[in-house]
Design an enzyme around this catalytic site. Sequence first.
Site, PDB file in Angstrom:
ATOM      1  N   TYR A 274     -23.347  34.582  75.901  1.00 56.79           N
ATOM      2  CA  TYR A 274     -23.167  35.214  75.073  1.00 56.79           C
ATOM      3  C   TYR A 274     -24.281  36.460  74.401  1.00 56.79           C
ATOM      4  O   TYR A 274     -24.060  37.213  74.173  1.00 56.79           O
ATOM      5  CB  TYR A 274     -22.795  34.170  73.599  1.00 56.79           C
ATOM      6  CG  TYR A 274     -22.495  35.058  72.391  1.00 56.79           C
ATOM      7  CD1 TYR A 274     -21.075  35.245  72.127  1.00 56.79           C
ATOM      8  CD2 TYR A 274     -23.384  34.644  71.463  1.00 56.79           C
ATOM      9  CE1 TYR A 274     -20.436  35.959  71.214  1.00 56.79           C
ATOM     10  CE2 TYR A 274     -22.594  35.978  70.086  1.00 56.79           C
ATOM     11  CZ  TYR A 274     -21.132  36.130  70.007  1.00 56.79           C
ATOM     12  OH  TYR A 274     -20.873  36.851  69.101  1.00 56.79           O
TER      13      TYR A 274
ATOM     14  N   LYS B 249     -23.548  40.561  74.471  1.00 56.23           N
ATOM     15  CA  LYS B 249     -24.506  40.955  72.672  1.00 56.23           C
ATOM     16  C   LYS B 249     -25.133  42.194  72.259  1.00 56.23           C
ATOM     17  O   LYS B 249     -24.728  43.623  72.098  1.00 56.23           O
ATOM     18  CB  LYS B 249     -23.851  40.094  71.296  1.00 56.23           C
ATOM     19  CG  LYS B 249     -22.517  39.415  71.343  1.00 56.23           C
ATOM     20  CD  LYS B 249     -21.345  40.689  71.025  1.00 56.23           C
ATOM     21  CE  LYS B 249     -20.323  39.516  70.988  1.00 56.23           C
ATOM     22  NZ  LYS B 249     -19.153  40.324  70.253  1.00 56.23           N
TER      23      LYS B 249
END
Length: 256
Positions: free
Chosen positions: A161, A165
């Site tokens: 994740y 991002k």
Amino acid sequence: MTVKAPNFSLDGKVALVTGAARGIGRACALACAAAGADVVIGVRNVEAVADLVAELKTTGRRILAVTMDISDSGQISDAVAEAVAAFGKIDVLVNNVGVAPGNLAELVEEKDLDQILDVNIKGTFLMTQAVGRQMIKRNGGRIINISSQAGTVTLRGEALYCMSKAAINHLSRCLAAEWAHYGITVNTVAPTFIWTDSTRPVLADPDFYARTVGHIPLGRIGDTDDVVGAVVYLASPAASLVTGTNLLVDGGWSIA
């Protein structure tokens, strides 16, 4: 000298919000409508968001729900074409869709990596490209990618994740530079933990809650109102000279 307030109105604008069925996406759609924009909501199941469509229509704005799975390039193309056919343009894109299959790096499975790449990175790029092409034709637009503090700080068990991002943050800077001469701004909004239906179960754990708040100098978990304020600002005339910026809405986590 005439003194005037900053213009945060979205009157006359058309905003497309992806992942609008719940959480931050839903709040962004409602905030854009309240600020004066006509709103297109991209969702997996149009029938399931009848209540949201009804709530949005109470603002007096025009509302359209379109079927959209951003891991499917065909659905992206069809949804953007439907939005432009209905409203003639897209002024604001809020890229909100994202997945977060958390696991320690040594335990990550290939299917989790594939999902992160397909949705968070590939899907965001293809969605931005499709709407960006429309904005280029009109010489203007606002693109706001919902990122996360995870693109700036490290979170144990969230390597995939965090990677995705960080990629979104840099993609946004690259597109901001590449599309600036078309009058298109590209920015990211990067929240910390926000109270939503998906975060409530994990935040209900007292130990996890205490550890999380301990990282936030302002001492609280965020609300969706904290995020949508940043989104409406970046979509509005008040932010006309802001591009390539990652606006952290993290209560100070990244500076602690």
